[in-house]
Design a protein around this motif. Structure first.
Motif, PDB file in Angstrom:
ATOM      1  N   ARG A  75       0.788  -1.207  -0.024  1.00 46.82           N
ATOM      2  CA  ARG A  75       0.101  -0.029   0.186  1.00 46.82           C
ATOM      3  C   ARG A  75       1.066   1.236   0.021  1.00 46.82           C
ATOM      4  N   PRO A  76       0.351   2.518  -0.382  1.00 46.61           N
ATOM      5  CA  PRO A  76       1.031   3.718  -0.178  1.00 46.61           C
ATOM      6  C   PRO A  76       1.354   4.014   1.222  1.00 46.61           C
ATOM      7  N   ILE A  77       2.171   4.715   1.522  1.00 48.37           N
ATOM      8  CA  ILE A  77       2.734   5.124   2.830  1.00 48.37           C
ATOM      9  C   ILE A  77       2.770   6.534   3.400  1.00 48.37           C
ATOM     10  N   LEU A 150       4.895   7.715  -1.504  1.00 47.95           N
ATOM     11  CA  LEU A 150       5.352   8.069  -0.213  1.00 47.95           C
ATOM     12  C   LEU A 150       4.496   9.625   0.005  1.00 47.95           C
ATOM     13  N   ALA A 151       3.932   9.651   1.180  1.00 48.31           N
ATOM     14  CA  ALA A 151       3.397  10.908   1.654  1.00 48.31           C
ATOM     15  C   ALA A 151       3.815  11.289   3.056  1.00 48.31           C
ATOM     16  N   VAL A 152       3.930  12.580   3.408  1.00 47.60           N
ATOM     17  CA  VAL A 152       4.010  13.045   4.826  1.00 47.60           C
ATOM     18  C   VAL A 152       2.866  13.640   5.341  1.00 47.60           C
ATOM     19  N   ALA A 153       2.435  13.478   6.522  1.00 44.94           N
ATOM     20  CA  ALA A 153       1.307  14.172   7.049  1.00 44.94           C
ATOM     21  C   ALA A 153       1.620  14.382   8.617  1.00 44.94           C
ATOM     22  N   GLY A 154       0.954  15.446   8.965  1.00 47.19           N
ATOM     23  CA  GLY A 154       1.071  16.013  10.300  1.00 47.19           C
ATOM     24  C   GLY A 154      -0.022  16.989  10.836  1.00 47.19           C
TER      25      GLY A 154
END
Length: 309
Positions: A75-77, A150-154
């Protein structure tokens, strides 16, 4: 707009807790209070597989928590950084949000337990966040993820770290980040815009004194407030950053800087959507409001478009 009725009831429950005056307390006591408040969020969603791991990065050991909604599939991360003003929060306080994000998006969510201030001042959290993201990208197959998605989130301070990691990755050329989800992000330490001045101490927002308490714990000196890796809104260029979805809340003190960042991204040619949720407040996504569920659905749709399902 007026406050959402669910939010209004929530704020009435919080009245008298002294939340706006956190600056009068030591960090450990405030951390304990945040953990107690997190317990009031109710039982978190079930996720097919949840695993705690200790990883070794170039900045030292780091704890992560991996959420896999579909363990048998690649899956995507999403690399997730929790909020808490760089002083508070951990894997447990934001466990519910990370679980909800994993289920809503169908992605592998990796929550990062970065070092907190004042024990670890700037740039410790920033460097650890970037190092953890790079480790996750390099070891994607181990956690059932696809490094090409790859994604970043916060949220809040975590939104700051997500934006900073995206800037660092762009400048270093790795890892390749294709999406950033910034949830009412903290992006401008000058603390001079309209919402930060007018909403301080109101509608669940911290006071100006508490704003300074958080910043003083995180930073070594005032001059660092103008560092683009502290205040991403001040970055000379935002060109080349990944597709972005920014969540803001109508009654959030951080509202304006998130929306200003969206305008700057758009001006730099970045594919960006900024969505303000009327009647909502800071940290609303962690609480079981109807508006929170809608924001998660919107974020999931944006992630699916960027990363594929």
């Amino acid at each position: 707009m007026t406050l959402d009725p669910q939010v209004e009831a929530h704020l009435k429950r919080l009245a008298g807790t002294g939340f706006a005056d956190l600056h009068k307390l030591p960090p450990d006591q405030v951390r304990a209070g945040m953990r107690r408040m997190s317990n009031a969020l109710g039982k978190p969603e079930s996720v097919a597989q949840v695993e705690d791991r200790a990883i070794q990065t170039v900045t030292g050991d780091c704890r992560i928590r991996v959420y896999r909604p579909a363990p048998s599939q690649v899956r995507p991360i999403i690399v997730f950084f929790h909020g808490g003003g760089f002083v508070l929060g951990d894997l447990d306080t934001h466990d519910g949000l990370a679980r909800a994000l994993a289920n809503a998006t169908g992605s592998v969510v990796v929550s990062v337990n970065y070092p907190l201030a004042p024990e670890n001042k700037y740039p410790a959290a920033r460097n650890a966040a970037y190092a953890a993201t790079k480790w996750i990208a390099d070891h994607a197959a181990e956690i059932g993820g696809d490094a090409s998605r790859l994604a970043v989130a916060g949220d809040s301070a975590g939104g700051n770290l997500a934006a900073v990691v995206a800037l660092m990755a762009r400048d270093a050329g790795a890892p390749k980040i294709v999406f950033q989800l910034l949830i009412y992000p903290d992006l401008d330490f000058r603390r001079s815009n309209t919402s930060i001045r007018e909403f301080a101490g109101k509608w669940g927002n911290i006071s100006r004194e508490t704003q300074d308490w958080f910043m003083n714990h995180y930073l070594n000196k005032d001059e660092e407030k103008l560092d683009p890796l502290v205040s991403p809104l001040l970055a000379p260029s935002l060109a080349g950053l990944p597709r972005t979805f920014i969540i803001t809340a109508e009654y959030d003190a951080l509202r304006d800087e998130g929306e200003d960042y969206g305008r700057r991204l758009q001006g730099a040619g970045v594919d960006v959507v900024v969505r303000r949720y009327d009647g909502m407040i800071h940290e609303f996504l962690r609480w079981p409001f109807d508006g929170s569920r809608q924001a998660l659905r919107d974020a999931a749709d944006a992630l699916a478009t960027a990363l594929g399902s």
